[in-house]
Design a protein around this motif. Structure first.
Motif, PDB file in Angstrom:
ATOM      1  N   TYR A 111       5.893  -6.812 -11.397  1.00  0.00           N
ATOM      2  CA  TYR A 111       6.797  -6.346 -12.447  1.00  0.00           C
ATOM      3  C   TYR A 111       8.218  -6.785 -12.080  1.00  0.00           C
ATOM      4  N   ASP A 112       8.883  -7.483 -13.024  1.00  0.00           N
ATOM      5  CA  ASP A 112      10.231  -8.018 -12.784  1.00  0.00           C
ATOM      6  C   ASP A 112      11.264  -6.931 -13.084  1.00  0.00           C
ATOM      7  N   ILE A 113      11.952  -6.468 -12.024  1.00  0.00           N
ATOM      8  CA  ILE A 113      12.983  -5.435 -12.206  1.00  0.00           C
ATOM      9  C   ILE A 113      14.395  -6.033 -12.184  1.00  0.00           C
ATOM     10  N   GLY A 114      14.499  -7.373 -11.959  1.00  0.00           N
ATOM     11  CA  GLY A 114      15.800  -8.031 -11.974  1.00  0.00           C
ATOM     12  C   GLY A 114      16.610  -7.773 -10.711  1.00  0.00           C
ATOM     13  N   ALA A 115      17.539  -8.661 -10.430  1.00  0.00           N
ATOM     14  CA  ALA A 115      18.423  -8.519  -9.266  1.00  0.00           C
ATOM     15  C   ALA A 115      19.680  -9.340  -9.516  1.00  0.00           C
ATOM     16  N   CYS A 116      20.750  -8.939  -8.843  1.00  0.00           N
ATOM     17  CA  CYS A 116      22.035  -9.632  -9.019  1.00  0.00           C
ATOM     18  C   CYS A 116      22.442 -10.454  -7.799  1.00  0.00           C
ATOM     19  N   GLY A 117      21.641 -10.489  -6.778  1.00  0.00           N
ATOM     20  CA  GLY A 117      21.878 -11.386  -5.649  1.00  0.00           C
ATOM     21  C   GLY A 117      22.794 -10.848  -4.582  1.00  0.00           C
ATOM     22  N   GLY A 118      23.851 -10.146  -4.988  1.00  0.00           N
ATOM     23  CA  GLY A 118      24.778  -9.607  -3.998  1.00  0.00           C
ATOM     24  C   GLY A 118      25.744 -10.612  -3.418  1.00  0.00           C
ATOM     25  N   ASP A 119      25.766 -11.848  -3.968  1.00  0.00           N
ATOM     26  CA  ASP A 119      26.678 -12.861  -3.441  1.00  0.00           C
ATOM     27  C   ASP A 119      28.124 -12.479  -3.721  1.00  0.00           C
TER      28      ASP A 119
END
Length: 699
Positions: free
Chosen positions: A442-450
């Motif tokens: 299940y794809d919950i998404g992420a912002c990478g944290g860069d």
């Protein structure tokens, strides 16, 4: 038949017998000349050009001609009065056709051959036109038997090369000998020279400084004490004497220091001996000012003190010259177009830092445009301001570059942090198979944290960005996931944006310091027990009984230098340059060299200690310790037995590699680091029988 034989014999006699009283016969071959050829003979001709017997000559067609017929090799044969070239015949014949037109024109080139006919062997030379450089082909074409040979010269537009300054030249002589003048040094824009459409160097091509500021001789001068000398440049006192002593800040005597009267700083009047002592006759006892100069040390002024009616004394402490050392390096930063940025640089040295220069992508920035000093501020940034920045600290003792800092300027905030989340698939329980994917993923998404670029407000001009911005979730939603007989709530990132996150320049430095005692059968660690860990002259930690150290520092530098000292004298005091990374906690193993057993020396004798750690090999070097060269902390020469401990790191010994101290780099006059090769490092400790430290004096 008999008559024929007789005639042959008769002819043979005539050919081989010189007639009495006849003319001289050359026993050499006449030189051969064939048109359009070159000749190479293995024996030299006489003054008339004739060749001796068995000379071999080789003929070649001259440049631009080709062989038509004939032989290229001839040998001189001499038999009595006969001489001839073998084989016989007309010799080499060459064909040399004319080129009835110039070589075809080639774009972006210039040359002399444009019209008319050209004989075989003629060479036409071409150059690239102004603004173009050679990338292939030949500069010359040859008329070779009616055809032009040689590849066409290929020229392309000269690339844009920005100019850069070469090293500063030496200071020119002062324009006056006294009374205050100016001396100049210059640099040229030749490293490299600008070409194509490249930018010229920015900044001043010359520097000036004041020089020879002392007063000029004045024969009308009236001395307060003593009488004016014949040169009218100093007041002296007959029968008076000055006794002086010169030492460094460690109170070690300095030899070969030059002494000047402050009134005559261009004329040395004495120099120190091996014990740092000097004397001046005629120096008025009431007090004189002197200047002491020595290579590697600051010029030092001192005033003598009166001892009695005719004598005075002076003790001079000289400080060593210290090239610039960078204390604060500029920090890499990110910005959005339109924001401001400030880079900071700080350094120290002896003499103090006289100026700072800032560089972008290796080229110096124009101080008149950017108005910088130890800080560089750029306002209303554009994307073109992105690049690598660093400073250079300059002083009369040299120069030093800082670490590089990167500036990334984004066109807008969306560029630095995309609003669309990245894919981030998690695994659900086995009984939560999703219909749309037929899997438990299940794809919950992420912002990478860069890192991204946010609004720093007025803090955008600070030396160190106190806030950190990361690509973080700005919008989330809760979704229900259906499983077998139950459901789960899952938080899903639906939008990303640039938000604040934790950032610190605090680093935790930790590790362990120890030595290794290697034997034939095993290696035993010897920890640095309760040893001071020193940074910039300050103790930052004391190691534990097992050699563990731990401390925190605030720094943006990429390296730090730490010194580890063993008060129990089991290990040699060592300095290590540690490389720092982006991690907040860094762990280091510091391996120190075991302190060798001391040897007993007599301070009054010359002593030699071999340097080398490879068994069965000759010492790599010898350490010569002159007699009477050890001094106490008070600067007094020591006499007696000395305990000397000398350790050596031998580059031939692999076991010594990890013990190399510091960094094997040097800094040139422009502040650039260069890697050095080591031929070994040694450490010396000298003590009295009572354990008091001694210093090796002089140099």
């Amino acid at each position: 038949m008999r008559i024929i034989i007789g005639l042959v014999v008769c002819l043979t006699v005539v050919l081989y017998v010189d007639p009495v009283g006849g003319r001289r016969v050359r026993k050499r071959c006449k030189p051969l000349v064939f048109p359009d050829t070159t000749r190479d003979c293995d024996k030299a001709p006489n003054a008339e050009g004739w060749y001796p017997d068995k000379t071999v000559c080789t003929f070649e067609c001259r440049e631009g001609c080709v062989r038509d017929k004939g032989k290229s090799r001839r040998v001189c044969k001499v038999r009595g009065r006969s001489k001839w070239w073998k084989p016989a015949g007309t010799g080499l014949k060459c064909r040399c056709r004319t080129c009835y037109s110039p070589p075809p024109a080639v774009t972006n080139t210039t040359g002399p051959c444009k019209y008319g006919d050209y004989a075989a062997g003629v060479t036409c030379t071409y150059q690239c036109a102004d603004g173009y450089v050679k990338v292939g082909g030949d500069h010359s074409k040859l008329c070779d038997n009616g055809k032009w040979t040689g590849a066409d010269l290929i020229c392309e537009a000269e690339p844009d090369v920005d100019g850069n300054w070469a090293t500063w030249g030496s200071w020119a002589s002062c324009d006056v000998t006294c009374g205050g003048g100016v001396q100049t040094r210059t640099r040229t824009c030749t490293n490299p020279e600008p070409s194509g459409g490249g930018a010229d160097c920015v900044g001043n091509p010359s520097q000036t400084r004041e020089c020879n500021g002392w007063q000029c001789p004045d024969c009308s001068r009236v001395c307060d004490v003593g009488t004016l000398n014949a040169a009218c440049d100093a007041c002296t006192c007959d029968g008076h004497a000055l006794a002086g002593h010169v030492m460094d800040t460690r109170r070690v005597p300095l030899s070969d220091a030059d002494i000047f009267y402050a009134e005559r700083p261009d004329e040395s009047v004495a120099s120190t001996d091996a014990m740092g002592n000097f004397g001046l006759s005629g120096a008025c006892a009431q007090g004189v000012e002197i200047i002491v100069k020595r290579r590697g040390y600051f010029d030092t002024r001192a005033n003598s003190e009166q001892v009695d009616a005719t004598t005075s004394s002076v003790r001079v402490n000289m400080s060593a010259i210290v090239p610039p050392v960078i204390d604060q390096h500029p920090q890499s930063k990110k910005r959005i177009a339109g924001q401001d940025v400030t880079f900071c640089c700080a350094a120290h040295g002896n003499p103090p830092i006289s100026s700072y220069e800032w560089f972008k992508d290796g080229l110096v920035l124009d101080e008149a445009v950017y108005n910088y000093d130890e800080t560089l501020t750029i306002t209303a940034l554009t994307v073109d301001d992105s690049g690598t920045y660093r400073c250079r600290a300059n002083s009369d003792a040299g120069a030093k570059y800082s670490d590089e800092a990167t500036l990334d300027v984004e066109a807008d905030s969306m560029t630095s942090c995309a609003a669309e989340p990245e894919e981030n698939v998690i695994s659900l329980p086995d009984d939560c198979v999703q219909e749309d994917t037929n899997s438990t993923g299940y794809d919950i998404g992420a912002c990478g944290g860069d890192d991204c670029v946010g609004d720093l407000g007025e803090d955008d001009k600070a030396c160190v960005d106190t806030m950190r911005f990361c690509c973080v979730p700005t919008s989330t939603e809760t979704r229900t996931v259906h499983c077998s007989g139950y459901s789960l709530n899952v938080t899903v990132t639906t939008e990303c944006g640039c938000g604040s996150c934790v950032k610190t320049s605090t680093k935790r430095i930790q590790g362990r310091a120890y030595g290794v005692n290697r034997t034939d059968n095993a290696s035993t660690e010897v920890p640095l027990k309760y040893g001071p860990v020193i940074k910039d002259g300050q103790v930052v930690d004391i190691t534990s009984e097992t050699g563990i150290f731990e401390f925190t520092i605030e720094t943006t530098a990429s390296k730090i230098a730490l010194t580890f000292r063993d008060n129990f004298k089991n290990l040699v005091t060592s300095t290590r340059v540690l490389s720092l990374t982006d991690s907040d906690t860094l762990d280091f193993d510091v391996v120190m060299k075991l302190r060798p057993p001391p040897v007993t020396l007599m301070s009054s004798q010359n002593n030699v200690i071999d340097l080398g750690t490879v068994e069965g090999e000759e010492p790599l070097a010898e350490l010569d310790i002159p007699a009477n060269s050890l001094f106490t902390a008070d600067g007094e020469m020591f006499s007696g037995e000395v305990k000397a401990s000398v350790s050596f790191i031998d580059p031939r010994n692999p076991d010594d590699f990890e013990l190399i101290q510091g960094e094997l780099t040097a800094v040139d006059v422009e502040g650039r680091e260069e890697t050095m090769e080591t031929f070994g490092m040694f450490n010396m400790d000298f003590e009295t029988e009572e354990g008091d430290s001694l210093e090796l004096g002089g140099d």
